[in-house]
Design a protein around this motif. Structure first.
Motif, short mmCIF file in Angstrom:
data_model
loop_
_atom_site.label_atom_id
_atom_site.label_comp_id
_atom_site.label_asym_id
_atom_site.label_seq_id
_atom_site.Cartn_x
_atom_site.Cartn_y
_atom_site.Cartn_z
N MET A 1 0.86 -1.05 -0.01
CA MET A 1 -0.02 -0.24 -0.05
C MET A 1 1.05 1.31 0.01
O MET A 1 1.95 1.36 0.74
CB MET A 1 -0.88 0.00 1.09
CG MET A 1 -1.86 1.21 1.31
SD MET A 1 -2.75 1.39 3.03
CE MET A 1 -3.88 0.22 2.64
N LYS A 2 0.58 2.38 -1.05
CA LYS A 2 1.35 3.38 -0.79
C LYS A 2 0.83 4.32 0.53
O LYS A 2 -0.13 4.00 1.08
CB LYS A 2 0.89 4.36 -2.10
CG LYS A 2 1.30 3.95 -3.32
CD LYS A 2 0.88 4.75 -4.51
CE LYS A 2 1.31 4.53 -5.93
NZ LYS A 2 0.72 5.19 -6.86
N SER A 3 1.80 5.11 0.80
CA SER A 3 1.46 5.96 1.99
C SER A 3 1.93 7.43 1.55
O SER A 3 3.10 7.86 1.22
CB SER A 3 2.55 5.49 3.18
OG SER A 3 2.36 6.29 4.24
N TRP A 4 1.06 8.30 1.80
CA TRP A 4 1.52 9.74 1.61
C TRP A 4 1.01 10.58 2.87
O TRP A 4 0.27 10.27 3.61
CB TRP A 4 0.08 10.03 0.36
CG TRP A 4 0.36 9.87 -1.07
CD1 TRP A 4 1.65 8.89 -1.56
CD2 TRP A 4 -0.42 10.39 -2.28
NE1 TRP A 4 1.39 8.73 -2.96
CE2 TRP A 4 0.38 9.63 -3.34
CE3 TRP A 4 -1.46 11.04 -2.29
CZ2 TRP A 4 -0.27 9.56 -4.72
CZ3 TRP A 4 -1.85 11.17 -3.62
CH2 TRP A 4 -1.45 10.57 -4.82
N HIS A 5 1.85 11.67 2.77
CA HIS A 5 1.61 12.72 3.91
C HIS A 5 1.42 14.03 3.05
O HIS A 5 2.23 14.57 2.28
CB HIS A 5 3.06 12.94 4.60
CG HIS A 5 2.76 14.05 5.78
ND1 HIS A 5 2.06 13.67 6.80
CD2 HIS A 5 3.14 15.19 5.66
CE1 HIS A 5 2.20 14.74 7.43
NE2 HIS A 5 2.85 15.59 6.84
N ILE A 6 0.34 14.62 3.38
CA ILE A 6 -0.11 16.00 2.74
C ILE A 6 0.07 17.10 3.64
O ILE A 6 -0.52 17.28 4.69
CB ILE A 6 -1.57 15.69 2.36
CG1 ILE A 6 -1.92 14.49 1.33
CG2 ILE A 6 -2.16 16.98 1.50
CD1 ILE A 6 -3.11 14.24 0.63
N VAL A 7 0.91 17.97 2.99
CA VAL A 7 1.23 19.01 3.77
C VAL A 7 0.12 20.27 3.40
O VAL A 7 -0.07 20.50 2.24
CB VAL A 7 2.68 19.66 3.51
CG1 VAL A 7 2.92 20.79 4.38
CG2 VAL A 7 3.75 18.38 3.77
N GLY A 8 -0.56 20.77 4.49
CA GLY A 8 -1.47 21.84 4.32
C GLY A 8 -2.85 21.04 3.93
O GLY A 8 -3.76 21.55 3.03
N ILE A 9 -3.15 20.11 4.79
CA ILE A 9 -4.44 18.99 4.39
C ILE A 9 -5.56 19.61 4.64
O ILE A 9 -6.78 19.23 4.14
CB ILE A 9 -4.27 17.85 5.29
CG1 ILE A 9 -4.98 16.67 4.62
CG2 ILE A 9 -4.57 17.95 6.58
CD1 ILE A 9 -5.06 15.16 4.97
N CYS A 10 -5.66 20.90 5.50
CA CYS A 10 -6.98 21.64 5.58
C CYS A 10 -7.46 22.35 4.34
O CYS A 10 -8.61 22.90 4.60
CB CYS A 10 -6.78 22.31 7.01
SG CYS A 10 -6.92 21.25 8.64
N GLY A 11 -6.49 22.54 3.80
CA GLY A 11 -6.92 23.49 2.57
C GLY A 11 -7.84 22.69 1.76
O GLY A 11 -8.16 21.44 1.64
N ILE A 12 -8.81 23.55 1.14
CA ILE A 12 -10.13 22.98 0.34
C ILE A 12 -9.66 21.85 -0.76
O ILE A 12 -10.32 20.91 -0.91
CB ILE A 12 -10.90 23.97 -0.24
CG1 ILE A 12 -12.23 23.50 -0.72
CG2 ILE A 12 -10.22 24.81 -1.38
CD1 ILE A 12 -13.31 23.08 0.54
N GLY A 13 -8.70 22.24 -1.37
CA GLY A 13 -8.26 21.22 -2.43
C GLY A 13 -7.44 20.11 -2.18
O GLY A 13 -7.59 19.06 -2.38
N MET A 14 -6.73 20.45 -0.89
CA MET A 14 -5.88 19.34 -0.36
C MET A 14 -6.73 18.49 0.35
O MET A 14 -6.35 17.10 0.34
CB MET A 14 -4.59 20.06 0.51
CG MET A 14 -3.83 21.14 -0.07
SD MET A 14 -2.66 20.18 -1.56
CE MET A 14 -1.35 19.65 -0.70
N SER A 15 -7.74 18.76 1.09
CA SER A 15 -8.49 17.86 1.68
C SER A 15 -9.32 17.14 0.83
O SER A 15 -9.49 15.84 1.01
CB SER A 15 -9.19 18.56 2.92
OG SER A 15 -10.08 19.48 2.10
N ALA A 16 -9.71 17.52 -0.39
CA ALA A 16 -10.22 16.79 -1.34
C ALA A 16 -9.43 15.48 -1.86
O ALA A 16 -9.60 14.50 -1.99
CB ALA A 16 -10.83 17.71 -2.25
#
Length: 458
Positions: A1-16
């Motif tokens: 399984m891939k694992s991603w960490h998203i920086v700025g995840i509360c941004g509307i586009g990033m959370s989508a």
């Protein structure tokens, strides 16, 4: 399984993007400098309910003992000095547009999905929502990734900017960082061309390249088509749309004639809504839906949160609306729509730009358009730009922009929005029952809380 960490995840586009990735069996974590802000509490709970692990934006995700991460996903807004970047040294970084592109390609190939990318200077989020909900009305079970919370899709643990589905994949393609050029959708839509991030000539070149990457067809607004048609592939099926000529508004209801002499009620006020419906209708017909069914499906939609949202009334009965508008065309479209709802009253406009850079870029065009659209009885108040953290020029200040505007347009009703408490006191004492209050600005979710406060709600 891939694992991603998203920086700025509360941004509307990033959370989508985070929700889309999690739905594709990627293990997702994320961080945000505003993670603990009250306005993000609901989003935070929903992301966690979807199995997305959240961390402070201090690099702690990469501490010994935490699960390994394959890639760090970031947007153009993330500075090189970000603590997560420093702590993730050696881990692959992927821009959000590339990450989204790869997921869309994988999803489309695996499930045989049709993909639709919606671009343009204004209306992308609203039209993406229109198309996705219309397809669901047509029993299409659309999957959507959007830059706003679609009201019809905000349920269970989904805030509304992502909807899982087995049908066509509808997503918003952003021109602000030219990331729309990463996509090769089946269908491309360009809603309009305005003044926001780039000069019009540069935008036209970008939109032409984007449209030429479409696999099956494109829907273009007339001005866009006129600007780029000589650059388009000869084998591409193109449909052109305009805002309906016959439009009327009264008693809080807007309607338009879409060519058959029948006035149909629009999902929300404003000529811009009629244009968005026209674009969605052309796309649905291009996708082989029956014209009457397609139009009815597009009209029977419920919009996006913070898009001309009615929040209630003040103690004196003045209606309060909240909107995400943040560039000259969006701001003046909302003003025009609001004026239709208070023809005999005063329009009170409170606008907070979404950054110093954007205000600097759009100040001349915004001033020109405001001077043209505002009535003498209206009152437009400009706030200091929103600062989300990180690197900023802190220039120009709202007071500097207003000084320039007043020199150029001395008769325009323009003034400084000095503070929210002062504005609240003024509006609650002076805004009358026939008036309308319009709060506008992007990125800062506390603006909708302020709009709600004006109505006496906590």
């Amino acid at each position: 399984m891939k694992s991603w960490h998203i920086v700025g995840i509360c941004g509307i586009g990033m959370s989508a993007l985070a929700q889309f990735a999690a739905a594709m069996d990627i293990k997702v974590s994320g961080s945000d400098r505003a993670l603990e802000n009250p306005e993000n509490s609901s989003l935070k709970a929903m992301l966690q309910a979807q199995g997305i692990e959240l961390f402070p934006q201090d690099g702690s995700c990469f501490a010994p003992g935490n699960p390994p991460v394959d890639a760090v996903i970031y947007s153009t807004a993330i500075e090189e000095s970000n603590p997560d970047f420093a702590a993730s040294c050696g881990i692959e970084r992927i821009h959000r547009a590339a990450a989204l592109r790869d997921l869309i390609v994988e999803r489309s190939a695996a499930a045989g999905k049709v993909s639709v990318a919606v671009a343009g200077s204004c209306g992308k989020t609203s039209t993406t929502a229109l198309i996705a909900e219309a397809l669901c009305n047509l029993n299409g079970d659309a999957e959507s990734i959007n830059g706003g919370m679609i009201k019809a899709f905000a349920q269970n643990n989904y805030p509304g900017n992502y909807r899982p589905g087995s049908g066509a994949l509808i997503f918003e393609a952003d021109e602000s960082d030219k990331s729309l050029l990463a996509f090769h959708p089946d269908y491309a839509i360009v809603l309009n061309i305005g003044t926001d991030h780039y000069p019009k000539a540069e935008l036209a070149e970008m939109f032409a390249a984007f449209v030429n990457q479409a696999q099956k067809g494109a829907v273009l607004q007339q001005e866009v088509y006129d600007l780029i048609n000589k650059e388009l592939r000869s084998d591409l099926t193109v449909r052109v749309f305009n805002t309906p000529v016959n439009y009327r508004s009264g008693n809080g209801v807007s309607s338009a004639d879409f060519g058959d002499g029948v006035f149909r009620q629009l999902p929300s006020p404003g000529r811009h809504t009629a244009a968005n419906v026209s674009a969605a209708w052309e796309l649905l017909k291009l996708m082989q839906f029956a014209p009457e069914d397609a139009l009815n499906a597009a009209l029977n939609t419920h919009g996006v949160a913070r898009r001309f949202d009615f929040k209630g009334r003040t103690a004196k009965g003045c209606a309060v609306y909240d909107d995400y508008a943040h560039n000259p065309e969006k701001v003046t479209n909302m003003i025009a729509a609001a004026q239709e709802l208070c023809p005999d009253g005063r329009l009170w406009i409170l606008f907070q730009p979404h950054g110093y850079g954007p205000l600097g870029f759009m100040q001349q065009e915004l001033g020109r358009q405001l001077a043209a659209v505002l009535r003498s009885s209206d009152r437009f108040m400009l706030a200091e730009p929103y600062y989300a953290g990180g690197t900023s020029s802190f220039s120009p200040h709202a007071s500097e922009v207003l000084e320039n505007w007043k020199k150029l347009y001395p008769a325009a009703p323009l003034e400084l929005w000095e503070s929210r408490p002062a504005a609240q006191k003024l509006l609650q004492s002076q805004a009358a029952v026939n008036d309308l209050i319009l709060v506008m600005g992007a990125r800062d979710n506390t603006l909708m809380d302020f709009a709600r406060q004006l109505t006496g709600q906590a």
